[in-house]
Structures are given as structure tokens and as C-alpha cells.
Design an enzyme around this catalytic site. Structure first.
Site, mmCIF file in Angstrom:
data_model
loop_
_atom_site.group_PDB
_atom_site.id
_atom_site.type_symbol
_atom_site.label_atom_id
_atom_site.label_comp_id
_atom_site.label_asym_id
_atom_site.label_seq_id
_atom_site.Cartn_x
_atom_site.Cartn_y
_atom_site.Cartn_z
ATOM 1 C CB ILE A 209 59.286 22.800 21.018
ATOM 2 C CG1 ILE A 209 60.630 23.467 20.697
ATOM 3 C CG2 ILE A 209 59.456 21.294 21.164
ATOM 4 C CD1 ILE A 209 61.657 23.374 21.794
ATOM 5 N NE ARG A 288 66.536 23.917 30.379
ATOM 6 C CZ ARG A 288 66.781 23.862 29.075
ATOM 7 N NH1 ARG A 288 66.297 22.832 28.380
ATOM 8 N NH2 ARG A 288 67.486 24.803 28.481
ATOM 9 C CD GLU A 317 69.594 17.542 31.834
ATOM 10 O OE1 GLU A 317 70.353 18.272 31.151
ATOM 11 O OE2 GLU A 317 68.397 17.393 31.587
ATOM 12 C CG HIS A 336 69.387 17.937 27.656
ATOM 13 N ND1 HIS A 336 69.342 18.804 28.722
ATOM 14 C CD2 HIS A 336 68.718 18.570 26.645
ATOM 15 C CE1 HIS A 336 68.684 19.912 28.384
ATOM 16 N NE2 HIS A 336 68.294 19.777 27.119
ATOM 17 N N GLY A 338 67.946 16.611 22.735
ATOM 18 C CA GLY A 338 66.835 17.206 21.995
ATOM 19 C C GLY A 338 67.242 17.945 20.735
ATOM 20 C CB SER A 339 69.012 20.987 20.088
ATOM 21 O OG SER A 339 70.091 21.010 21.015
#
Length: 370
Positions: A209, A288, A317, A336, A338-339
């Protein structure tokens, strides 16, 4: 009531169509130790005894679910939210495999509840800090994860969060809506931010990444890339300079965190680290939340020790609505994501399913962690 709610949810899901679960045959009500009532779905096709797989969410992309339901008996938590801990402990027993997400804590208690039949855990994630790896290895349980397939999506999110934080996008929208723009009109320094052109970008954790982020940032005419981590990467000698952690913090105009969460990286970005950074520094974390001492970050933002922060991850979270990070003007926080592209999440789901299938059929897993 629960069954009708389930059917309505499936019909509205962007991933799942009602026909994708043509083999579903039973929905059960189950109560937990605290008296709460939930439903689980049992799915199987064909005849004969099949391995049992517990799936901790129903909103898994249908391509992955189809792979599993063709081969196994599935027990599926039916609500589109993390499965309650007591429910998971009560219903995972006897499973041959567990399909889980980062929201599911896989520890000794859970493994004991699953019992000796558990052969494989497929986590729909790259990170695995939610799994007690020493305990899993001790029991000889295989673990599959999803590297590679979310690299591009996460790199894109990193750039989005970086730009939002550096160019004050959240503040700008607020000004647009609260009348601030009308009062300031076009002030010479109104909502000015930091520019990537001719800057120094430091990346902590130059894995897949991190390298994908660097590749995309090159288009912004960055002057220099620094990176820090466990070791230098010879293949990057012409693209970035390997430096120690302190140098990365001191010299970078943008600090981007893309490392794994390990005992060594836990809260490595603490009060000392932020004290080393420039006042114009933009801090970005898409790894993270546990890599950051959040109280130290909050202090650094409030005192303008650093310019701003962009966070896709945090602790805990989900973040409570009244958390301090949500109130700081120079902090961009997103949940969260990200993906979170259809392609990445589908690829992650299918990889997880294939990992489970391979482990239960005795063939090499596509992406084996242990």
C-alpha cells in the site's frame, strides 16, 4: 418479523440478490445468555454431510457466498452489523471454518467455543490484529487473509484523505453551509492549505500500500520521498530514501502511515513523535488506529503543533459520535473506508471464500497467513 426484515435487507443490498440464496432452507430464532433474540440462517445444497462454515455477516458479496453455499453447510448471522459476541460464542461450536471480519475478535475464548473441528479461519481483511495468532498456531488452525486485492482501493483512499486534510475540504464545506464563505468572500489567505508540489513526503511502512501511495503521489510533483520501517528496500533506491523514524518525522511535510499494527508499531506516533514534526505537517493514517496515541494527536492538532490530520482508522471503531476527534476543525475523519470499492470488497470476499475452500479441501490456500 425477523425473516421479513432479512428478505427486505437482501433485496436492497448492493451485493446480494434474493436469488443468490436459492438454497437457503431454514431460519432459526436463537436467544443469547442475556435474553436477546436473534436469527441465524442455515444454508445448504445437495445431500450428504458437508463441512460447516460459520459466516459472521450476511452482507457478503454474493459471488463469495455462492462459492461457499455450493460446497458447505452455512450458518449465517442475519443482521447487517457485527455479530454480538455472546451470539457468536453460542453458535460457532462444531464449525469446520469461520468466515470473519476485522470486527470479530478471535481469541482463546472463541476458539474454545468453536471446538476441535475448527480447521480454518478466513478473515476478509489484510490486517489480522483481531486474531490471537499464537493461540491459533498452537492449535494448528490455518488462517487465510486478503493481501493485494485491496491495495489500489486503499491507496486511493489515502490520497483522498490526504487531500481533504491538506486542502481543508471538510472546513470548506462547513464554511459553505454556515455562511462563512459569504462573510469572507475571497480573502487572500481564506481556507489556505498545504501543497504537495515540491514537498517532502514521508511514508511509514513501505509495503504494497505504501508503494501504491507513492506511485500515485508522483503525479503531484513531490520533491522527495522518505520512508521508514523494518528495513530498506533496494528496489526503491532510485525512488525514495530510507531513513530512521525520527528523521522521517522531522523532515516530512506529509507523514503517511501505512504499516501493520504490531507490538513494535503500537502507538509509535506518540507525543514525542508529534513534537518532532513541522508545524505545516499533514499527518495521514490509513493503517490501524492503534499505531497512534490519540490523546497525543489531539493535543498536537489543538495546539497547532502540526497543521492537520486525515484519519481513516482510529480507536475505537466505530468512533463515538461525541469523540474529540470529530470536533477538531483541522482533523478529517472518515469511517474506515480504505478498501470500500465494490471491486475491492468483492475481490476480498471471494479470496476469503477460496481460502476456506482450499483449506477444507486440502489444497494450497490462495493467500495463507499461517
Amino acid at each position: 418479523m425477523i425473516r421479513s426484515k432479512l428478505i427486505q435487507f437482501i433485496s436492497s443490498s448492493p451485493f446480494i440478490s434474493p436469488t443468490s440464496f436459492s438454497t437457503i432452507n431454514k431460519t432459526f430464532l436463537s436467544s443469547t445468555s442475556n435474553g436477546a433474540i436473534y436469527s441465524i440462517r442455515m444454508s445448504s445444497s445437495g445431500s450428504g454431510t458437508k463441512p460447516k462454515v460459520f459466516v459472521s455477516r450476511p452482507d457478503i458479496p454474493k459471488a463469495a457466498m455462492k462459492l461457499l453455499e455450493d460446497k458447505f453447510q452455512l450458518t449465517i448471522w442475519t443482521e447487517p452489523r457485527p455479530v454480538p459476541r455472546d451470539f457468536l460464542l453460542q453458535n460457532v461450536g462444531g464449525s469446520d471454518a469461520l468466515y470473519c471480519l476485522i470486527t470479530d475478535k478471535i481469541d482463546k475464548e472463541l476458539l474454545d467455543a468453536a471446538g476441535p473441528n475448527l480447521k480454518v479461519i478466513g478473515t476478509m481483511s489484510v490486517g489480522h490484529d483481531h486474531i490471537d495468532m499464537p493461540e491459533v498456531k498452537k492449535r494448528g488452525i490455518q488462517v487465510g487473509f486478503t493481501p493485494n486485492v485491496l491495495t489500489n482501493a486503499t491507496a486511493e483512499t489515502t490520497l483522498a484523505v490526504l487531500l481533504a486534510a491538506s486542502r481543508r475540504m471538510f472546513e470548506a464545506r462547513e464554511e459553505l453551509l454556515n455562511g462563512g464563505w459569504a462573510k469572507s468572500a475571497w480573502g487572500p489567505e481564506y481556507l489556505c492549505g498545504q501543497e504537495l508540489t515540491d514537498s517532502t513526503v514521508g511514508i511509514y511502512g513501505m509495503g504494497r500500500i505504501g508503494q501504491a501511495v507513492m506511485k500515485r503521489l508522483k503525479a503531484f510533483d513531490v520533491a522527495k520521498f522518505l520512508y521508514s520501517g523494518r528495513s530498506a528496500k533496494p528496489e526503491l533506491k532510485d525512488e525514495a530514501n530510507f531513513v530512521d523514524f525520527d528523521t522521517l518525522c522531522k523532515e516530512s511535510d506529509f507523514v503517511i502511515v501505512t504499516c501493520a499494527l504490531t507490538p513494535e508499531t503500537k502507538e509509535i506516533f506518540n507525543e514525542r513523535a508529534f513534537s518532532l514534526m513541522k508545524p505545516n505537517c499533514v499527518f495521514v493514517n490509513t493503517s490501524r488506529g492503534g499505531t497512534v496515541d490519540q490523546e497525543a494527536l489531539i493535543k498536537a492538532l489543538k495546539t497547532n503543533q502540526i497543521f492537520s490530520a486525515g484519519l481513516d482508522v482510529m480507536t475505537p471503531e466505530p468512533l463515538p459520535l461525541d469523540h474529540e476527534l470529530t470536533k477538531i476543525r483541522n482533523c478529517v475523519v472518515v469511517p474506515h473506508i480504505g478498501s470500500a470499492t465494490y471491486k475491492a470488497r468483492t475481490d476480498m470476499a471471494v479470496t476469503t471464500a477460496k481460502n476456506i475452500i482450499a483449506a477444507l479441501e486440502g489444497t494450497p490456500m490462495p493467500a495463507k497467513l499461517c
